[in-house]
Structures are given as structure tokens and as C-alpha cells.
Design an enzyme around this catalytic site. Structure first.
Site, short mmCIF file in Angstrom:
data_model
loop_
_atom_site.label_atom_id
_atom_site.label_comp_id
_atom_site.label_asym_id
_atom_site.label_seq_id
_atom_site.Cartn_x
_atom_site.Cartn_y
_atom_site.Cartn_z
N GLU A 1 13.53 0.91 5.12
CA GLU A 1 14.20 0.63 3.84
C GLU A 1 15.25 1.66 3.43
OE1 GLU A 1 10.78 -1.64 1.34
OE2 GLU A 1 10.61 0.52 1.43
C1 NGO Z 1 7.00 -1.46 2.21
C2 NGO Z 1 7.67 -0.12 1.91
C3 NGO Z 1 6.73 0.86 1.22
C4 NGO Z 1 5.97 0.18 0.09
C5 NGO Z 1 5.23 -1.02 0.64
C6 NGO Z 1 4.47 -1.75 -0.45
C7 NGO Z 1 7.21 -0.27 4.10
C8 NGO Z 1 7.13 0.03 5.54
N1 NGO Z 1 8.00 0.33 3.24
O1 NGO Z 1 6.44 -1.19 3.51
O2 NGO Z 1 7.48 1.94 0.72
O3 NGO Z 1 5.04 1.10 -0.45
O4 NGO Z 1 6.11 -1.93 1.26
O5 NGO Z 1 3.77 -2.85 0.04
#
Ligand code: NGO
Length: 460
Positions: free
Chosen positions: A273
Site C-alpha cells: 500500500e
Molecule cells: C491491509 C493493510 C494493513 C491493514 C489491513 C487491515 C495489508 C497487507 N496492508 O493488509 O495495513 O491493517 O489491511 O485488514
């Protein structure tokens, strides 16, 4: 005579091969079984042997129960340890063991649970207690998400503000989860896990999810100006700066420290992300950072976004989007890299069970127990590229160990069976029946759990 209702196959995860001898039982003292260590024990009613168990691999074991006693044999202590977990489940609290033979080995070498210590910190004792609950289901890796926007949870010598500020009061989501591990505490967790055949996989998330580090060290920001701490649950707003040398001095110091205190083979560098990092900067950053774990003797793991960049030999990709999204899997298969499957709509323990679940998130949909069980990692990938399966528990909504356990049980056993049991040996109706007995055991152990409506739990 009491009717014999226990079955030799009443084990989670379901063993690879079960050959019952229905007329035979052998009774043991449950406390004595609980006290057994995975070391050879040549005599007595329960014998433990190290030696060839018939090609069952480093984690496999053969368990034989006759009217004369119990023989557990494995090639390695890890196999004895997993065999003892099977024996404990079978013994229950009456100690009556159904007769027959179990020959067992895992489908995947990597079977993990992840705990997010950044959004909410859990103490050494809390983490150890969690390990004890995980190994009952033959989980063999503990992934610790140690850093994120809301907190930095591992001491790094030479960079004291990371934990003074990033682990101090007011850190974590809503400022409700302060704390950090000193290197000695981290080593204590690692040793405790290792004694239970669990490998700790540390994650330092970058280049995004770094606000806590930027708060602690403003020289890491683009303009060198301080940024404000954040305790909300937004993602994608922070980034290390790919074009700054300070970035790489920092990253290298951190990864070298973490590699030094981690005996296990993996070092997770995050990579998810990075919505505020340009594609070009992301590539430039990873070109320098992905080779660092190997430089310090480790194998790099990254979330699947890293597969948008060239992946050095040996890099492992952890897939986390819902099961049927693309998530760079085509590129990963083309590159022939190994994959850990953590599809959010199946394995994310932080998704709500149903619309009424008081904790958790729902961005990947609701994840009732059946959904955590009824999928297969090889739906998307050839079996030979699958390193294994992991169930992440992100902690934005967690405030206590009771919360952690409520979201973990009973979904973790479902994912554990996906990771251990051969596909042909998995069956939802059978899992439903085998799981029912665990409710009373969690109650007896004071473990919080969710009464999943799919299961006919015993009354009480
Ligand atoms: C995503 C995000 C995390 C969040 C999570 C919540 C990933 C790999 N990055 O998963 O920062 O905490 O969702 O479900």
C-alpha cells in the site's frame, strides 16, 4: 461400559492418514501427556523415538496406539512435537486414546499466524501465551508486524527515538496500544517460540506505513520537516524517500539489527500500500532494499505489491488481497518465486465474522468460519510455488488479549487445517464435528472465542 465416542481421526488439523483399530483403547493420565517433551523416551507406556518414521519429512510423525501403549516416532524433534499435539488432543481430559495408527506430515512448510504489534502492542507474556495456543494447531511461524504508521515496536540501537517516541504513551490506534520490545525481550520471544518449533518472522514495513519512523526522525521526511503522529487507521499516506541517502542508512541499520537478532531464515520488508510513493520511487527503493535481507543471511518476504518490481532469486511474495483478485500473481508465477497465501477474504482474522461482530474490519467482506475453511491455496498457483499459508491479525480494533483471541478462535484452526492437511483429506462436515469439542476446552482454559453459528457446540 461407557460407549466409545472418541475417534482416532478427531484431530485438528486432520492428519494425512488415519487407520483406526476400533476395538482398542489405551488410557493415559492427561497431565502426564501434557508434560511430555519432544525428546526420546525409550521406555514406559508412552515411548518417543527419534528415527526414520517412513519418509514423513522433518515435521512428520507416526503415532501408534495399541492396548499395550503408545509409540510416537519422528525423524526430527519437530515431528515429535507435532505428534504430541495430536496425542494431547486425543487424550482430552479423560485420557482415553482410541487405538490405531496415524501417519502425518504437513502439506506446506510455512504455516503462520501474524500479529500486528504496531496498531496495538502486546507484551512478551501475551505473545508467549498466544504461541502456546497456536502450536496446538501445528502453526510453525509467528509473523510479527513490528512497525507501522501508528507505532514502532522494536528497539534499534543507535535510533533510540524510534521506540521512545514510536513505542511511547499515546501510540497505537486511538493511542491505546503503547509499548515496544527491547532486543532482549524480542530474543526472549524468539527463544520461547523456537523451543516450540515456531520460527519468528519479523516485519519492518516500508517504504510506506512509516509515519511513526518519520515522527521520530524528521531527517527521513522529504523536506526534513517534522510530521505529526497519527493514531487513526488510514493507510497509504506515509513514505520513506527513495531519493535520499539518509533513507538507506536508516533501512540498512534497521535490517542489520533485525537480522542479527533473528535466527530464523526470513526477514519481511513489507512493501504494501505505498499509495504516496510514485511507481518509479517504489521501484528505485526496492531495487536497493530487496537485496538487503540476503546480504545479512536472510530470505526477503514482501507483500505482493513487491512483484511489480524485479524480484531477486529467493524472494518470497505474500499475497493478501481477496482470493480472486490479480494481485500480481501472474508476474510472480512468471518469475517462479514462492508464495505465501493470505487472501484477506479467507485468512484475515481481523475481518468481522458477521455484521454484528463488535470488533474487526469488513473491507474484504465478512469472514465467517466456513469461508476461512472452504478455499484452497492452489486455486491460484501451482502447488510447487506455494511455500504456505498465513493468517494475519491486524490490530486496529483490538484493545486486549481477549479481543485478539475472540477474532482468532475458531478461524485460526480452519486456516491451520488448510495449511497442514492434504487437500483430499479436508472436508467441512468433518471439520465441523471435530471442532465442536474445542469450545469447552477454550472455556476451561479461559480463552475467549467466537461461538461460530455453523458449529453444533456442546451446550454450556
Ligand atoms: C491491509 C493493510 C494493513 C491493514 C489491513 C487491515 C495489508 C497487507 N496492508 O493488509 O495495513 O491493517 O489491511 O485488514
Amino acid at each position: 461400559m461407557r460407549p466409545q465416542t472418541k475417534q482416532l481421526a478427531d484431530v485438528i488439523p486432520a492428519p494425512a492418514l488415519v487407520v483406526p483399530e476400533p476395538t482398542v483403547t489405551f488410557t493415559v493420565a492427561p497431565d502426564a501427556v501434557a508434560a511430555l517433551a519432544p525428546a526420546p523416551r525409550p521406555d514406559g507406556p508412552i515411548r518417543l523415538d527419534l528415527g526414520d518414521a517412513g519418509g514423513l519429512g522433518p515435521e512428520g510423525y507416526r503415532l501408534e496406539i495399541t492396548e499395550g501403549g503408545v509409540t510416537l516416532r519422528a525423524a526430527e524433534p519437530a515431528g515429535l512435537f507435532w505428534g504430541l499435539q495430536t496425542l494431547r488432543q486425543l487424550a482430552g481430559d479423560d485420557g482415553v486414546l482410541p487405538g490405531g495408527v496415524i501417519e502425518d506430515r504437513p502439506r506446506f512448510a510455512y504455516r503462520a499466524a501474524m500479529v500486528d504489534l504496531a496498531r496495538h502492542f502486546f507484551t512478551v507474556d501475551e505473545i508467549k501465551a498466544h504461541v502456546d495456543l497456536l502450536v496446538q494447531f501445528k502453526i510453525n511461524h509467528l509473523h510479527l508486524h513490528l512497525t507501522d504508521d501508528q507505532g514502532w515496536r522494536l528497539e534499534i540501537p543507535g535510533w533510540p527515538r524510534l521506540t521512545e517516541v514510536g513505542g511511547g504513551p499515546g501510540t497505537g490506534c486511538d493511542g491505546a496500544g503503547p509499548g515496544f520490545l527491547t532486543l532482549a525481550e524480542y530474543a526472549d520471544v524468539v527463544a520461547y517460540a523456537a523451543a516450540r518449533f515456531v520460527t519468528v518472522v519479523p516485519e519492518i514495513d516500508m517504504p510506506g506505513h512509516v509515519n511513526a519512523a518519520l515522527v521520530a526522525y524528521p531527517e527521513l521526511t522529504a523536506d526534513g520537516q517534522p510530521v505529526a503522529p497519527r493514531t487513526d487507521a488510514e493507510v497509504g499516506y506515509s513514505s520513506l524517500v527513495a531519493g535520499k541517502e539518509e533513507t538507506y542508512a536508516f533501512v540498512e541499520a534497521v535490517l542489520r539489527t533485525v537480522a542479527d537478532v533473528t535466527p530464523g531464515p526470513f526477514l519481511h520488508i513489507g512493501g504494501d500500500e505505498c499509495l504516496s510513493t510514485s511507481a518509479e520511487d517504489y521501484r528505485a527503493f526496492l531495487a536497493r532494499v530487496l537485496p538487503l535481507p540476503a546480504k545479512y543471511g536472510k530470505r526477503a518476504i514482501g507483500w505482493h505489491e513487491i512483484a511489480a518490481t524485479p524480484l531477486p532469486e529467493g524472494t518470497v511474495v505474500q499475497y493478501w488481497r481477496p482470493l480472486h483478485e490479480e494481485g500480481n500473481l501472474t508476474a510472480v508465477v512468471e518469475a517462479g518465486r514462492q508464495v505465501i497465501m493470505s487472501p484477506a477474504d479467507r485468512t484475515y482474522l481481523d475481518m468481522k465474522y458477521d455484521a454484528d461482530t463488535p470488533l474487526g474490519l469488513d473491507w474484504a467482506g465478512l469472514v465467517p468460519l466456513h469461508r476461512a475453511y472452504d478455499w484452497d491455496p492452489a486455486e491460484r498457483l501451482p502447488e510447487e510455488l506455494l511455500l504456505g499459508v498465513a493468517a494475519p491479525l491486524w490490530s486496529e480494533t483490538l484493545r486486549s488479549v481477549a479481543d485478539l483471541r475472540y477474532l482468532t478462535f475458531p478461524r485460526l484452526p480452519a486456516v491451520a487445517e488448510v495449511g497442514w492437511t492434504p487437500r483430499a483429506g479436508r472436508d467441512w462436515e468433518s471439520f465441523r464435528k471435530r471442532l465442536a469439542g474445542f469450545g469447552p476446552r477454550w472455556d476451561a482454559a479461559g480463552v475467549t472465542w467466537f461461538r461460530a453459528p455453523e458449529i453444533d457446540w456442546p451446550a454450556g
